[in-house]
Design a protein around this motif. Structure first.
Motif, PDB file in Angstrom:
ATOM      1  N   LYS A  21      -4.999  -1.631   2.959  1.00 18.13           N
ATOM      2  CA  LYS A  21      -6.209  -0.825   2.765  1.00 18.13           C
ATOM      3  C   LYS A  21      -7.429  -1.392   3.487  1.00 18.13           C
TER       4      LYS A  21
ATOM      5  N   ALA B 131      -8.057   2.218   5.127  1.00 14.70           N
ATOM      6  CA  ALA B 131      -8.693   3.013   4.082  1.00 14.70           C
ATOM      7  C   ALA B 131      -8.923   4.455   4.510  1.00 14.70           C
TER       8      ALA B 131
ATOM      9  N   LEU C 181      -4.940   6.162   4.849  1.00 15.44           N
ATOM     10  CA  LEU C 181      -3.991   6.226   3.743  1.00 15.44           C
ATOM     11  C   LEU C 181      -4.722   6.282   2.405  1.00 15.44           C
ATOM     12  N   SER C 182      -4.245   7.140   1.532  1.00 14.03           N
ATOM     13  CA  SER C 182      -4.777   7.149   0.170  1.00 14.03           C
ATOM     14  C   SER C 182      -4.226   5.939  -0.571  1.00 14.03           C
ATOM     15  N   ASP C 183      -4.782   5.660  -1.742  1.00 12.67           N
ATOM     16  CA  ASP C 183      -4.272   4.537  -2.528  1.00 12.67           C
ATOM     17  C   ASP C 183      -2.792   4.735  -2.843  1.00 12.67           C
ATOM     18  N   GLU C 184      -2.416   5.956  -3.195  1.00 14.04           N
ATOM     19  CA  GLU C 184      -1.022   6.242  -3.524  1.00 14.04           C
ATOM     20  C   GLU C 184      -0.121   5.980  -2.326  1.00 14.04           C
ATOM     21  N   GLU C 185      -0.544   6.412  -1.150  1.00 12.98           N
ATOM     22  CA  GLU C 185       0.246   6.194   0.061  1.00 12.98           C
ATOM     23  C   GLU C 185       0.325   4.706   0.397  1.00 12.98           C
TER      24      GLU C 185
END
Length: 295
Positions: A90, A102, A105-109
């Motif tokens: 991230k 960041a 990618l999302s946090d989930e990804e």
């Protein structure tokens, strides 16, 4: 006494607080990764990685033009935990060419990429294939006929390698290739390592023709200038004196079929792979009735 008692109480309270703090420090921190141990998330993480990270790293975890492989053998990692790898994905790594993800990618990804990276550093059991492992056990012992050569937890045949810890020794891609390719690449900790997997010397096919009696075919277990020991296809150990033999033929190829993806339906094949990638020593990876109980 009135002055001593409060002091003792305070000391006891302080000691209790320190002990509680020490216990809290020793207690393992909960894993922040919401996809830890999720095989489907690992597969999705691989797709995300190959789409987002291969401008520097290589495909499928191999070394790239600008960045190293993510699971190389013998390499020491400064970032090993889920949280540490997530931070690198991230936020990047200061002082290096590793950029922040960041904006991409999302946090989930990012957590799915983390799960995939950790899977690269382990073996198949750390990132098992998705599927119905219980049904895969039925395929292993039934339609796939794998138990006619292999043994798992005391059940099966002595002809081929024992597979109770196959997922603790090999990666998923290596197991997949063994089921589908006669000559294939072995996948090591750093990703795909080009290497032809030749039959092991301990699994050399051989046909022995005695001077009297029928030929015996099986796998060579031991030999010297005077004798041979063969594990026959009849599951019996045969001992031969070379002086009493008419011929000894060392046969090419392997007894291991390499077309399970054609012998089985896609669902059956996926479930068989799910079963095999969960066979590891000391792990509860499949229902006991599916693995070790007799028919």
């Amino acid at each position: 006494m009135t002055k001593v008692f409060p002091a003792l109480v305070l000391a006891a309270l302080a000691t209790g607080a320190l002990a509680t703090a020490a216990l809290a420090q020793r207690a393992p921190a909960p894993n922040p990764n919401p996809f830890a141990g999720n095989a489907q998330a690992v597969a999705e993480g691989m797709a995300l990685y190959n789409r987002s990270c291969t401008a520097c790293h290589g495909f499928n975890g191999t070394a790239g033009e600008f960045a190293p492989g993510l699971g190389q053998p013998g390499r020491r990692y400064n970032r090993r935990s889920d949280a540490q790898i997530f931070d690198a994905v991230k936020n990047g790594i200061p002082g290096s060419a590793m950029p922040a993800g960041a904006g991409r990618l999302s946090d989930e990804e990012a957590w799915k990429v983390v799960s995939y990276v950790l899977g690269l550093r382990g073996t198949a059991v750390d990132a098992p294939a998705p599927g119905d492992a219980a049904h895969g056990a039925e395929i292993f012992w039934g339609k796939g006929a794998c138990g006619t050569c292999h043994m798992i937890r005391g059940r099966g045949s002595l002809i081929g390698p024992e597979l109770s810890n196959i997922a603790g020794m090999r990666k998923t891609n290596s197991i997949l290739d063994a089921l589908t390719k006669s000559d294939h690449r072995v996948f090591g900790d750093g990703g795909a390592i080009p290497h032809t997997l030749l039959p092991l010397a301990t699994y050399q096919r051989v046909r022995v023709t005695p001077a009297k009696g029928a030929p015996v075919e099986g796998l060579l277990r031991n030999e010297d200038s005077y004798s041979l020991q063969i594990m026959g296809m009849d599951q019996q150990l045969h001992l031969f004196d070379r002086a009493g033999l008419r011929a000894v033929e060392y046969l090419p190829g392997s007894l291991m079929p390499s077309d399970y993806d054609k012998r089985l339906t896609p669902q059956e094949f996926n479930d068989l792979l799910a079963f095999l990638t969960r066979q590891a020593a000391g792990r509860e990876t499949a229902t006991p009735s599916a693995v070790g109980d007799p028919d």
